[in-house]
Scaffold this motif. Structure first.
Motif, short mmCIF file in Angstrom:
data_model
loop_
_atom_site.label_atom_id
_atom_site.label_comp_id
_atom_site.label_asym_id
_atom_site.label_seq_id
_atom_site.Cartn_x
_atom_site.Cartn_y
_atom_site.Cartn_z
N TRP A 31 1.40 -0.94 -0.41
CA TRP A 31 0.00 -0.40 0.14
C TRP A 31 0.76 1.40 -0.21
CZ3 TRP A 31 -0.74 3.86 3.37
CH2 TRP A 31 -1.86 4.59 3.34
N ARG A 32 0.37 2.10 -1.44
CA ARG A 32 0.95 3.07 -0.98
C ARG A 32 0.47 4.71 -1.33
NH1 ARG A 32 6.01 1.98 -4.84
NH2 ARG A 32 5.73 -0.48 -5.11
N CYS A 33 1.07 5.60 -0.22
CA CYS A 33 0.73 7.10 -0.54
C CYS A 33 1.96 7.93 -0.74
CB CYS A 33 -0.07 7.44 0.78
SG CYS A 33 1.27 7.60 2.14
N ARG A 34 1.45 9.45 -0.32
CA ARG A 34 3.11 10.12 -0.29
C ARG A 34 4.31 9.92 0.48
NH1 ARG A 34 1.36 15.24 0.90
NH2 ARG A 34 0.31 15.09 2.29
N GLU A 35 4.15 9.48 1.64
CA GLU A 35 5.23 9.13 3.13
C GLU A 35 5.84 8.31 2.95
OE1 GLU A 35 4.10 10.43 6.72
OE2 GLU A 35 2.25 11.02 6.29
N GLY A 36 5.14 7.04 1.93
CA GLY A 36 5.93 5.75 1.45
C GLY A 36 4.89 4.81 1.24
N GLU A 37 5.77 3.43 1.78
CA GLU A 37 4.67 2.51 1.51
C GLU A 37 4.67 1.17 2.81
OE1 GLU A 37 5.68 -1.85 -1.33
OE2 GLU A 37 7.23 0.22 -2.11
N ILE A 38 3.99 0.85 2.70
CA ILE A 38 3.82 -0.28 3.39
C ILE A 38 3.53 -2.01 2.90
CG2 ILE A 38 2.38 -1.93 5.68
CD1 ILE A 38 0.69 1.17 5.87
N ASP A 39 4.72 -2.35 3.85
CA ASP A 39 4.66 -3.97 3.04
C ASP A 39 3.39 -4.73 2.48
OD1 ASP A 39 7.71 -3.55 2.22
OD2 ASP A 39 8.44 -4.02 3.43
N LYS A 72 13.19 4.85 10.37
CA LYS A 72 12.04 3.61 9.37
C LYS A 72 10.62 3.72 10.16
CE LYS A 72 10.53 1.07 6.46
NZ LYS A 72 10.23 1.59 4.27
N LEU A 73 11.02 3.52 11.70
CA LEU A 73 9.72 2.86 12.73
C LEU A 73 8.94 3.95 12.88
CD1 LEU A 73 11.57 0.95 15.48
CD2 LEU A 73 9.79 0.47 13.28
N ALA A 74 9.27 5.17 12.86
CA ALA A 74 8.66 6.48 13.14
C ALA A 74 7.73 6.54 11.58
CB ALA A 74 9.27 7.06 13.14
N ARG A 75 8.43 6.28 10.38
CA ARG A 75 7.68 6.28 9.32
C ARG A 75 6.29 6.20 8.81
NH1 ARG A 75 11.25 5.48 4.21
NH2 ARG A 75 11.96 7.67 4.81
N LEU A 76 7.07 4.04 9.87
CA LEU A 76 5.60 2.89 9.42
C LEU A 76 4.31 3.55 10.44
CD1 LEU A 76 8.47 -0.20 9.56
CD2 LEU A 76 6.73 0.31 7.78
N HIS A 77 4.71 4.33 11.54
CA HIS A 77 3.17 4.54 12.64
C HIS A 77 3.01 5.81 11.66
CE1 HIS A 77 3.86 2.45 16.45
NE2 HIS A 77 6.10 2.31 16.45
N ARG A 78 3.05 6.32 11.11
CA ARG A 78 3.09 7.71 9.87
C ARG A 78 1.92 6.92 9.12
NH1 ARG A 78 7.62 10.34 10.47
NH2 ARG A 78 8.19 10.27 8.31
N LEU A 79 2.46 5.71 8.94
CA LEU A 79 1.72 5.40 7.63
C LEU A 79 0.28 4.89 8.07
CD1 LEU A 79 4.96 4.11 4.87
CD2 LEU A 79 3.25 5.30 4.14
N ALA A 80 0.47 3.76 9.18
CA ALA A 80 -0.29 2.99 10.07
C ALA A 80 -1.47 4.52 10.13
CB ALA A 80 -0.23 2.69 10.93
N SER A 81 -1.30 5.49 10.36
CA SER A 81 -2.22 6.52 10.46
C SER A 81 -3.24 6.97 9.69
CB SER A 81 -1.87 6.96 10.81
OG SER A 81 -1.30 7.10 12.29
N ALA A 82 -1.81 7.50 8.17
CA ALA A 82 -2.32 7.41 6.74
C ALA A 82 -3.33 6.06 5.86
CB ALA A 82 -1.81 7.50 5.93
N TRP A 83 -3.18 4.44 6.19
CA TRP A 83 -3.91 3.44 6.14
C TRP A 83 -5.68 3.53 6.56
CZ3 TRP A 83 -6.72 -0.48 7.97
CH2 TRP A 83 -6.77 -1.14 6.94
N CYS A 84 -5.43 4.32 8.00
CA CYS A 84 -7.16 3.93 9.19
C CYS A 84 -7.95 5.70 8.33
CB CYS A 84 -6.46 4.55 10.32
SG CYS A 84 -5.58 2.86 11.40
N ARG A 85 -6.83 6.94 7.85
CA ARG A 85 -7.70 7.18 7.61
C ARG A 85 -8.04 7.09 6.25
NH1 ARG A 85 -3.61 10.76 9.54
NH2 ARG A 85 -2.61 10.88 7.73
#
Length: 118
Positions: A31-39, A72-85
């Protein structure tokens, strides 16, 4: 496709199969968004799991877990929030897991799973 990309895809496929065998429901892959990708995005019961998969042929350049640092962990937490939104989800729990896959191309790959990293 580059050999590194093929190895990474094989590792992610192996990790997704492993998570499903553990009873998790896979919701998204790559899953991708502006901030990055979640595997891998999955649910482990009610908990949202953001899984970062690191695949290597050997430990020659260090353990795959070493590639996941504080940033990387901080980015993954931000990506989790983006996925939830984006998916309008408010899971009661969220966690970041890191999965290391060692795949030398001979036999079954080795997998290590760290839950709730960072």
């Amino acid at each position: 496709m580059r050999a590194k990309d093929v190895l990474g895809r094989r590792g992610e496929e192996f990790a997704a199969d492993y998570l499903e065998a553990q009873g998790m429901r896979i919701m998204d892959r790559n899953w991708r968004c502006r901030e990055g990708e979640i595997d891998i995005v999955a649910f482990d019961g009610d908990a949202l799991v953001i899984a970062e998969v690191k695949t290597r042929k050997s430990l020659e350049y260090g353990h795959p877990f070493e590639a996941v640092g504080v940033e990387k962990l901080a980015r993954l937490h931000r990506l989790a929030s983006a996925w939830c939104r984006e998916h309008e989800r408010r899971p009661p729990q969220r966690r970041v897991d890191v999965i290391a896959v060692l795949d030398d191309g001979i036999g079954e790959p080795a997998l290590e799973h760290l839950k709730g990293v960072g």
